[in-house]
Structures are given as C-alpha cells and as structure tokens.
Design a protein around this motif. Sequence first.
Motif, PDB file in Angstrom:
ATOM      1  N   THR A  16       2.957  -1.514  10.021  1.00  0.00           N
ATOM      2  CA  THR A  16       2.542  -0.251   9.390  1.00  0.00           C
ATOM      3  C   THR A  16       3.293  -0.025   8.069  1.00  0.00           C
ATOM      4  OG1 THR A  16       4.025   0.890  10.911  1.00  0.00           O
ATOM      5  CG2 THR A  16       1.712   0.977  11.429  1.00  0.00           C
ATOM      6  N   LYS A  17       4.524  -0.512   8.022  1.00  0.00           N
ATOM      7  CA  LYS A  17       5.290  -0.389   6.774  1.00  0.00           C
ATOM      8  C   LYS A  17       4.596  -1.168   5.645  1.00  0.00           C
ATOM      9  CE  LYS A  17       9.859  -1.732   5.128  1.00  0.00           C
ATOM     10  NZ  LYS A  17      11.048  -2.473   5.544  1.00  0.00           N
ATOM     11  N   GLN A  18       4.166  -2.386   5.973  1.00  0.00           N
ATOM     12  CA  GLN A  18       3.473  -3.200   4.954  1.00  0.00           C
ATOM     13  C   GLN A  18       2.140  -2.555   4.550  1.00  0.00           C
ATOM     14  OE1 GLN A  18       0.464  -4.949   5.319  1.00  0.00           O
ATOM     15  NE2 GLN A  18       0.642  -7.001   4.469  1.00  0.00           N
ATOM     16  N   ILE A  19       1.414  -2.039   5.559  1.00  0.00           N
ATOM     17  CA  ILE A  19       0.113  -1.418   5.268  1.00  0.00           C
ATOM     18  C   ILE A  19       0.317  -0.231   4.315  1.00  0.00           C
ATOM     19  CG2 ILE A  19      -1.871  -0.154   6.264  1.00  0.00           C
ATOM     20  CD1 ILE A  19      -1.958  -3.070   7.154  1.00  0.00           C
ATOM     21  N   HIS A  20       1.298   0.627   4.627  1.00  0.00           N
ATOM     22  CA  HIS A  20       1.543   1.794   3.764  1.00  0.00           C
ATOM     23  C   HIS A  20       1.964   1.361   2.363  1.00  0.00           C
ATOM     24  CE1 HIS A  20       2.037   4.252   7.626  1.00  0.00           C
ATOM     25  NE2 HIS A  20       0.889   4.557   7.047  1.00  0.00           N
TER      26      HIS A  20
END
Length: 323
Positions: A254-258
């Motif tokens: 989710t960190k990469q997606i954000h």
Amino acid sequence: MSSKFPLSYYVDGLRNGNIAVLSRAITLIESTRTDDKLQAAELIDTILPYTGKSIRIGITGVPGVGKSTFIESFGMNLVGQNKKIAVLAIDPTSAITKGSILGDKTRMEQLSVHPNAFIRPSAASGSLGGVTYKTHEAILLCETAGFDTIIIETVGVGQSETEVSHICDFFLLLMLAGAGDELQGIKRGIMEMADGMVITKADGGNELKAKSARMEYARALHFFPPQPSGWIPEVKICSAYEHTGIEDVWTMITKQIHYHISNGFFQKKRDEQNIFAFQRLLNEQLRNLLFSKPGLTEKIQQIEEEIAAGTISPYSAVRLITG
Ligand code: GDP
C-alpha cells in the motif's frame, strides 16, 4: 454455432458479483473459438467502465518457496479486512507437461472456500502469446465482479515474470533464505523488476537465517539501477505458518501504491499495461490472419525441410511466407 449465453448474461452476472458467471466469463475469454472470441471482445469492451479499481499484485518465486501458503495467509488476512481477493494462478509448465505444478496439490484450503475469495488456476498457452495471454482480460473480469485485490501468481522459472510485471501494479518476489540465487533459479533481471521481496519460512529456527538473507538482499538491491518511479524496493521476512510478517507485506504494497498514485506513476503504469495489451492483441490477430491462409502449415513444413537441406536461407524463407 453461436455462444451459449447472451452478452447480458455475462455483464449482469459479473456486475452482481456472481462467481459462477465470472468462471464462465474467464472460460469464454480463454476460448480459441472464433465466435467466442468475438463475444469475448464485446464483453471486455462493455465492462471496461467498471474496471481498473483493484490493486493488482504479481507474486512469483520458485516452486517450493511457499507461494500458495503465503497467498493463503496473506489472502485470509485481507478477507478479514473485508476485502475481496481474486487469485489468478498461471502455470507456465502446464502447456509442456500437461500436468500442473500449481494444480496437483490442495492449495489455499481456507481461502478457496471463503465467500470473498475467488481462485482460478489457468493453464498458460505455451509459446502462443506467452503466459499472460488473457490474464489481463481475466483481471478486468474479476474487477467487474467486485474484487478489489487481484493476485497474479506465477512460478518463477522463466520469462513469465517479465510478462507478469507488465500486468500488475506491485511485483512481489518470494525468496528462500540460505539457498543461493542460482539455486533458486532467480535471475538478476527478475530481482531488478521486483517492487518488493519477501524471505519466506522465517520460523522453526530459521529466523536468523531469514534476517541475514534480508540484509543481504537489501544490500544487493542497493546496487541495482533505481526504479523510474523513484520507488525503493523493500525486503521483508515472513512466516506463513505462524502468520508473522504478513501485515508488513501489505503495508509495503500500500505504501508503494500511494507513492505511485501521488507521483503519477500508478496511472502511467496502467497506461503502459494497456499498450502492452494492445501489442499482444495485435500480435495475436496478425498471427491469426496469417495462419488463416489456406495451406500455410504445409508450406511451412516444406520450407523447413528446404532450410534443413540448406537450399534456402531462413531469411528468404520468411519472405516466401509474408510476401
Ligand atoms: P509453492 O510451490 O511456492 O506454492 O510452495 P508451497 O506453498 O506449496 O510450500 C512449499 C513447502 O513449504 C510446503 O511443504 C509448505 O508446507 C512449506 N511452507 C510454506 N510456507 C511455509 C512457512 O511459512 N514456514 C515453513 N516452515 N514452511 C512453509
């Protein structure tokens, strides 16, 4: 003969999240029959407005690294958070062995019976279009059926990873601690493509080895060229048996997606995926057009004999076919 179900059956069923219809729709898009292909294309065009809203995660690693056990634990964790998980398992070996690395054991026992999960093993079509042949379309169907997290699982043994990295938002590589990279058959190029790595089986006395492998890989990643988006891949450790480190993996994703949403790379990657799909479909169509020429198979056979006999070069032989 016309297809068995009208277009509306698929569209309505998918939009209602009907799993049986989703299964049939995937069978439809995988079909090689001309009438099915026409209906499949119409179906994809119709559902496009309902697609694109999932997180697409590619997961790879050599047989035995613990992919299915990891996906079971990871997926159960996500359905526990009210997410809907679809797992599309691509088995590149099935086209060759007719058996199946992915299918010959009971996999993901809990996840496979969970009402918010859908698992679909899919035989790759060998050389004809590669392993992601139709997987992109299967993703779109799952999204229309309301799945918000799509996992594309592949055995990390060949070119399949390159193709899978073209159809996902996050590409996750599972690794074993203590087995050399060569032993694991993981090529440097595949590590370079990974958005994240997970060292599996960090349990039962294996924790220290896993931690030191994590440090080694983190160091190795440091020497790779930076990703164009600026994302710095992370290395995690986990135990699917003990359900430890599983949350960390989701946090990393989710960190990469954000990060990618904020710097525009999420959309850029999706746009590139569409171009990739276009190129694949165009190749397929050109191939179909070419092979619809009567007598071509016999002609190719004859030409191959001439090439073997040295009476014609491969280069002129191609011109004989394409004109
Ligand atoms: P795949 O071939 O990559 O899908 O691997 P599997 O999930 O089938 O796992 C391969 C073997 O490793 C099986 O015997 C699993 O029971 C074992 N395994 C998987 N995950 C773990 C784990 O977290 N810890 C330990 N100790 N063994 C595991």
